[in-house]
Scaffold this motif. Structure first.
Motif, PDB file in Angstrom:
ATOM      1  N   TYR A  41     -46.577  15.707 -35.740  1.00 17.11           N
ATOM      2  CA  TYR A  41     -46.232  15.612 -37.158  1.00 17.11           C
ATOM      3  C   TYR A  41     -45.989  14.141 -37.499  1.00 17.11           C
ATOM      4  O   TYR A  41     -45.173  13.476 -36.855  1.00 17.11           O
ATOM      5  CB  TYR A  41     -44.956  16.392 -37.457  1.00 17.11           C
ATOM      6  CG  TYR A  41     -45.019  17.869 -37.155  1.00 17.11           C
ATOM      7  CD1 TYR A  41     -45.864  18.704 -37.861  1.00 17.11           C
ATOM      8  CD2 TYR A  41     -44.194  18.431 -36.165  1.00 17.11           C
ATOM      9  CE1 TYR A  41     -45.908  20.074 -37.599  1.00 17.11           C
ATOM     10  CE2 TYR A  41     -44.228  19.791 -35.896  1.00 17.11           C
ATOM     11  CZ  TYR A  41     -45.088  20.603 -36.611  1.00 17.11           C
ATOM     12  OH  TYR A  41     -45.123  21.950 -36.345  1.00 17.11           O
ATOM     13  N   ASN A  42     -46.673  13.621 -38.510  1.00 19.45           N
ATOM     14  CA  ASN A  42     -46.416  12.257 -38.961  1.00 19.45           C
ATOM     15  C   ASN A  42     -45.304  12.299 -39.996  1.00 19.45           C
ATOM     16  O   ASN A  42     -45.506  12.709 -41.140  1.00 19.45           O
ATOM     17  CB  ASN A  42     -47.675  11.627 -39.565  1.00 19.45           C
ATOM     18  CG  ASN A  42     -47.492  10.137 -39.819  1.00 19.45           C
ATOM     19  OD1 ASN A  42     -46.373   9.635 -39.923  1.00 19.45           O
ATOM     20  ND2 ASN A  42     -48.593   9.417 -39.918  1.00 19.45           N
ATOM     21  N   MET A  43     -44.110  11.864 -39.566  1.00 21.84           N
ATOM     22  CA  MET A  43     -42.923  12.013 -40.401  1.00 21.84           C
ATOM     23  C   MET A  43     -42.955  11.125 -41.643  1.00 21.84           C
ATOM     24  O   MET A  43     -42.098  11.278 -42.521  1.00 21.84           O
ATOM     25  CB  MET A  43     -41.675  11.722 -39.573  1.00 21.84           C
ATOM     26  CG  MET A  43     -41.539  12.610 -38.338  1.00 21.84           C
ATOM     27  SD  MET A  43     -41.456  14.367 -38.739  1.00 21.84           S
ATOM     28  CE  MET A  43     -39.872  14.433 -39.530  1.00 21.84           C
ATOM     29  N   LYS A  44     -43.923  10.228 -41.732  1.00 27.60           N
ATOM     30  CA  LYS A  44     -44.055   9.427 -42.953  1.00 27.60           C
ATOM     31  C   LYS A  44     -44.672  10.241 -44.082  1.00 27.60           C
ATOM     32  O   LYS A  44     -44.629   9.833 -45.242  1.00 27.60           O
ATOM     33  CB  LYS A  44     -44.901   8.182 -42.670  1.00 27.60           C
ATOM     34  CG  LYS A  44     -44.280   7.203 -41.694  1.00 27.60           C
ATOM     35  CD  LYS A  44     -45.041   5.879 -41.640  1.00 27.60           C
ATOM     36  CE  LYS A  44     -46.412   6.013 -41.014  1.00 27.60           C
ATOM     37  NZ  LYS A  44     -46.348   6.368 -39.569  1.00 27.60           N
ATOM     38  N   LYS A  45     -45.265  11.371 -43.750  1.00 20.87           N
ATOM     39  CA  LYS A  45     -45.901  12.228 -44.749  1.00 20.87           C
ATOM     40  C   LYS A  45     -44.877  13.232 -45.302  1.00 20.87           C
ATOM     41  O   LYS A  45     -44.142  13.866 -44.550  1.00 20.87           O
ATOM     42  CB  LYS A  45     -47.078  12.980 -44.135  1.00 20.87           C
ATOM     43  CG  LYS A  45     -48.090  12.084 -43.421  1.00 20.87           C
ATOM     44  CD  LYS A  45     -48.770  11.110 -44.392  1.00 20.87           C
ATOM     45  CE  LYS A  45     -49.790  10.236 -43.661  1.00 20.87           C
ATOM     46  NZ  LYS A  45     -50.510   9.328 -44.578  1.00 20.87           N
ATOM     47  N   ASP A  46     -44.858  13.384 -46.616  1.00 20.22           N
ATOM     48  CA  ASP A  46     -43.848  14.228 -47.270  1.00 20.22           C
ATOM     49  C   ASP A  46     -43.838  15.667 -46.753  1.00 20.22           C
ATOM     50  O   ASP A  46     -42.795  16.301 -46.666  1.00 20.22           O
ATOM     51  CB  ASP A  46     -44.072  14.238 -48.793  1.00 20.22           C
ATOM     52  CG  ASP A  46     -43.723  12.902 -49.438  1.00 20.22           C
ATOM     53  OD1 ASP A  46     -42.974  12.119 -48.815  1.00 20.22           O
ATOM     54  OD2 ASP A  46     -44.214  12.644 -50.555  1.00 20.22           O
ATOM     55  N   ILE A  47     -45.000  16.182 -46.400  1.00 18.51           N
ATOM     56  CA  ILE A  47     -45.111  17.580 -46.008  1.00 18.51           C
ATOM     57  C   ILE A  47     -44.234  17.920 -44.807  1.00 18.51           C
ATOM     58  O   ILE A  47     -43.759  19.050 -44.668  1.00 18.51           O
ATOM     59  CB  ILE A  47     -46.597  17.925 -45.702  1.00 18.51           C
ATOM     60  CG1 ILE A  47     -46.754  19.417 -45.432  1.00 18.51           C
ATOM     61  CG2 ILE A  47     -47.114  17.109 -44.528  1.00 18.51           C
ATOM     62  CD1 ILE A  47     -48.199  19.840 -45.242  1.00 18.51           C
ATOM     63  N   ASP A  56     -52.296  12.406 -41.035  1.00 22.06           N
ATOM     64  CA  ASP A  56     -51.325  13.412 -41.479  1.00 22.06           C
ATOM     65  C   ASP A  56     -50.726  14.120 -40.257  1.00 22.06           C
ATOM     66  O   ASP A  56     -49.521  14.328 -40.168  1.00 22.06           O
ATOM     67  CB  ASP A  56     -51.993  14.471 -42.376  1.00 22.06           C
ATOM     68  CG  ASP A  56     -52.496  13.917 -43.682  1.00 22.06           C
ATOM     69  OD1 ASP A  56     -52.049  12.820 -44.083  1.00 22.06           O
ATOM     70  OD2 ASP A  56     -53.360  14.567 -44.308  1.00 22.06           O
ATOM     71  N   ALA A  57     -51.615  14.481 -39.360  1.00 24.24           N
ATOM     72  CA  ALA A  57     -51.240  15.109 -38.089  1.00 24.24           C
ATOM     73  C   ALA A  57     -52.340  14.772 -37.093  1.00 24.24           C
ATOM     74  O   ALA A  57     -53.491  14.573 -37.467  1.00 24.24           O
ATOM     75  CB  ALA A  57     -51.095  16.615 -38.256  1.00 24.24           C
ATOM     76  N   PHE A  58     -51.971  14.725 -35.819  1.00 22.94           N
ATOM     77  CA  PHE A  58     -52.951  14.334 -34.799  1.00 22.94           C
ATOM     78  C   PHE A  58     -52.833  15.251 -33.592  1.00 22.94           C
ATOM     79  O   PHE A  58     -51.727  15.627 -33.187  1.00 22.94           O
ATOM     80  CB  PHE A  58     -52.728  12.878 -34.385  1.00 22.94           C
ATOM     81  CG  PHE A  58     -53.732  12.381 -33.381  1.00 22.94           C
ATOM     82  CD1 PHE A  58     -55.049  12.142 -33.749  1.00 22.94           C
ATOM     83  CD2 PHE A  58     -53.367  12.164 -32.058  1.00 22.94           C
ATOM     84  CE1 PHE A  58     -55.984  11.696 -32.826  1.00 22.94           C
ATOM     85  CE2 PHE A  58     -54.290  11.716 -31.127  1.00 22.94           C
ATOM     86  CZ  PHE A  58     -55.605  11.484 -31.512  1.00 22.94           C
ATOM     87  N   LEU A  59     -53.983  15.620 -33.016  1.00 21.03           N
ATOM     88  CA  LEU A  59     -53.993  16.443 -31.808  1.00 21.03           C
ATOM     89  C   LEU A  59     -53.742  15.510 -30.621  1.00 21.03           C
ATOM     90  O   LEU A  59     -54.659  14.871 -30.112  1.00 21.03           O
ATOM     91  CB  LEU A  59     -55.319  17.187 -31.672  1.00 21.03           C
ATOM     92  CG  LEU A  59     -55.285  18.546 -30.983  1.00 21.03           C
ATOM     93  CD1 LEU A  59     -54.744  18.453 -29.572  1.00 21.03           C
ATOM     94  CD2 LEU A  59     -54.433  19.531 -31.791  1.00 21.03           C
ATOM     95  N   LEU A  60     -52.493  15.422 -30.234  1.00 21.00           N
ATOM     96  CA  LEU A  60     -52.027  14.411 -29.290  1.00 21.00           C
ATOM     97  C   LEU A  60     -52.047  14.928 -27.857  1.00 21.00           C
ATOM     98  O   LEU A  60     -51.941  16.133 -27.612  1.00 21.00           O
ATOM     99  CB  LEU A  60     -50.592  14.038 -29.667  1.00 21.00           C
ATOM    100  CG  LEU A  60     -49.998  12.729 -29.146  1.00 21.00           C
ATOM    101  CD1 LEU A  60     -50.752  11.534 -29.704  1.00 21.00           C
ATOM    102  CD2 LEU A  60     -48.524  12.645 -29.541  1.00 21.00           C
TER     103      LEU A  60
END
Length: 526
Positions: free
Chosen positions: A281-287, A413-417
């Motif tokens: 989860y990219n916490m910089k994104k509002d979602i 937004d999100a990445f398959l890490l």
């Protein structure tokens, strides 16, 4: 790991390879590489990625770096650090000072002897703010490093730091190669010199790297004379060349195993790992700012479906970054598949389903893009699976499969890490989840939680193992309550190896099978 890796190595048999080193501006000439099948003492590894530099203090690489460089310590078959360049060491009663005695006569590939000043230079360079090392957080508890004499090194800590011996497996680089030079841009990074079992000969960018056996290597070796790392991003091409004998070793995808196992010339190794896959989860994104939204997505994932359908059974369900570690806390929320709970959390968070089935809040749809590297079959299939699962709870997910060069993880937004370490629990943990690593570190999702920060710091600076276990348990509990990732699966590392190769010793591996070549210098080619 989130950076491209060079994965491997090669050695020649009846070839005559002439390598002339002149100090650190090494010049080298070599005969052309034959096919693996042409020479009994050449090993060719089909690598997934090609890195930009070959310098252990600039980039983490568990493959080629381990063959070119050696450290004070080395991991054994149980992933325990044991003396390598170090002959012995002692630890002070307060656990703040480590004294190392070095083996005498250890030579770099340019025939100069490794001395204590090289060890000091290596460790201080990692901590130097002018050096662009991604490994800085792994060594931040070091206060000073001193050369007592040519063969004794003293490492002084700010606080007790149990993972130190793990960290000192880092390859030692020669100080004399960097006099008056910028480590970040030095020619050394393209023509490295270490003390490992194989020395650098040639780097044909985009194609391969050639190494040859270092005749003055201090350790035990097999009969491999030439070690070639052949860059093959396409996993289908790797499998084909493994079949034809053009390469000897390759990392496989689960979908390829059944076919490869039918070959008469290849053996498939299925090795346990600490390697997990997850959605960051990219916490910089509002979602993702609402923790209940993140929890909802965690409950919406059928992990067993991925193990069975994508990994074909070569793996297990994941719930924690320390699941394979001795400090694993099994008593945390594992987010078992529960669509009712997922939908309930989204409803309570204000996300209502629209006429098209997609949830909406404040005029915005519940939608995002999930990015994955397109050369990784498992990650792409997982991303598509995540998207199909999330559609069931009213989320619209676009899967974007890109080349690594086009991916900026901290912008997604999100990445398959993918991450994972079979070593001390601090490894690949502090640098991923501690808030100090948000800018310039590996905390690409900008995750920040004061309780997680405190637990991770106490765990890395506490010597009592029971106390460390308590702090890591607290870390995992808080991470489950405030998810940074949607954990998916742990993988088995799948390697195809030509049957003419012997001496492979299995142990628990890291990310993308890192560590499979841990004793390659002792392999034999029949």
């Amino acid at each position: 790991m989130n950076k491209k890796k060079i994965t491997s190595i090669v050695l020649s048999c009846m070839l005559v390879v002439s390598v002339v080193f002149t100090g650190c501006g090494s010049k080298s000439e070599a005969t052309s590489t034959k096919k693996a099948s042409d020479s009994g003492k050449t090993l060719v590894y089909g690598a997934e990625f090609e890195d930009e530099k070959l310098n252990p203090i600039l980039t983490e690489d568990k493959y080629t770096n381990e063959e070119i460089f050696t450290g004070l310590m080395k991991f054994d078959e149980n992933n325990i650090p044991k003396p390598e360049i170090a002959d012995s060491y002692t630890i002070s009663d307060d656990k703040l000072t480590y004294d190392f005695k070095l083996k005498k006569g250890i030579k770099f590939h340019d025939e100069t002897e490794l001395k204590a000043e090289d060890v000091v230079f290596t460790l201080k360079s990692i901590l130097d703010e002018k050096v662009n090392s991604s490994l800085k957080p792994e060594y931040s508890e070091i206060k000073d490093v001193q050369a007592v004499n040519d063969y004794e090194v003293k490492v002084i800590l700010k606080e007790a730091f149990p993972p130190l011996l793990d960290k000192l497996t880092i390859g030692i680089i020669p100080k004399h190669c960097f006099n008056g030079k910028d480590i970040n841009t030095a020619e050394f990074n393209q023509k490295p010199i270490g003390t490992g079992p194989f020395k650098f000969v040639k780097w044909d960018k985009g194609n391969n790297i050639t190494l040859t056996k270092f005749k003055d290597y201090y350790g035990k070796t097999g009969n491999i004379e030439k070690f070639v790392v052949k860059f093959i991003a396409d996993y289908n091409v790797r499998a084909m060349q493994l079949q034809t004998g053009e390469i000897d070793v390759a990392y496989l995808e689960p979908s390829q195993v059944s076919k490869i196992e039918k070959l008469n010339n290849v053996k498939v190794y299925k090795v346990d790992t600490a390697d997990y896959r997850c959605m960051m989860y990219n916490m910089k994104k509002d979602i993702w700012k609402d923790v209940n939204v993140r929890k909802a997505f965690n409950y919406a994932l059928d992990r067993k479906g991925m193990v069975d359908g994508i990994l074909l059974g070569y793996g297990s369900e994941a719930y924690s970054p320390l699941q394979i570690n001795k400090f694993n806390n099994p008593d945390v929320e594992k987010y078992s598949y529960n669509l009712d709970k997922s939908n309930s959390l989204l409803e309570s968070a204000g996300w209502k389903k629209g006429s098209d089935g997609i949830r909406v809040k404040d005029g915005k749809k519940l939608e995002f893009t999930l990015t994955a590297p397109k050369t990784d079959e498992v990650r792409v299939k997982m991303a598509e699976y995540f998207a199909s699962q999330f559609k069931k709870i009213g989320a619209e997910v676009k899967v974007d499969a890109l080349d690594w060069d086009a991916i900026k993880i901290d912008k997604c937004d999100a990445f398959l890490l993918g991450w994972g370490s079979p070593f001390d629990a601090d490894d690949h943990t502090f640098r991923l989840f501690h808030s100090s690593e948000i800018n310039g570190g590996d905390n690409n999702g900008s995750y920040s939680n004061p309780k997680v920060d405190e637990a991770l710091y106490k765990a890395r600076t506490t010597t009592d193992e029971n106390e460390r276990k308590k702090y890591y348990a607290e870390f995992q509990k808080e991470l489950a309550e405030d998810p940074a990732y949607d954990f998916g699966v742990y993988l088995k590392a799948l390697f195809g190896v030509n049957k003419r190769v012997s001496g492979v010793k299995e142990k628990v591996l890291g990310h993308h099978g890192a560590g499979f070549l841990w004793n390659v210098e002792q392999w034999n080619v029949n």
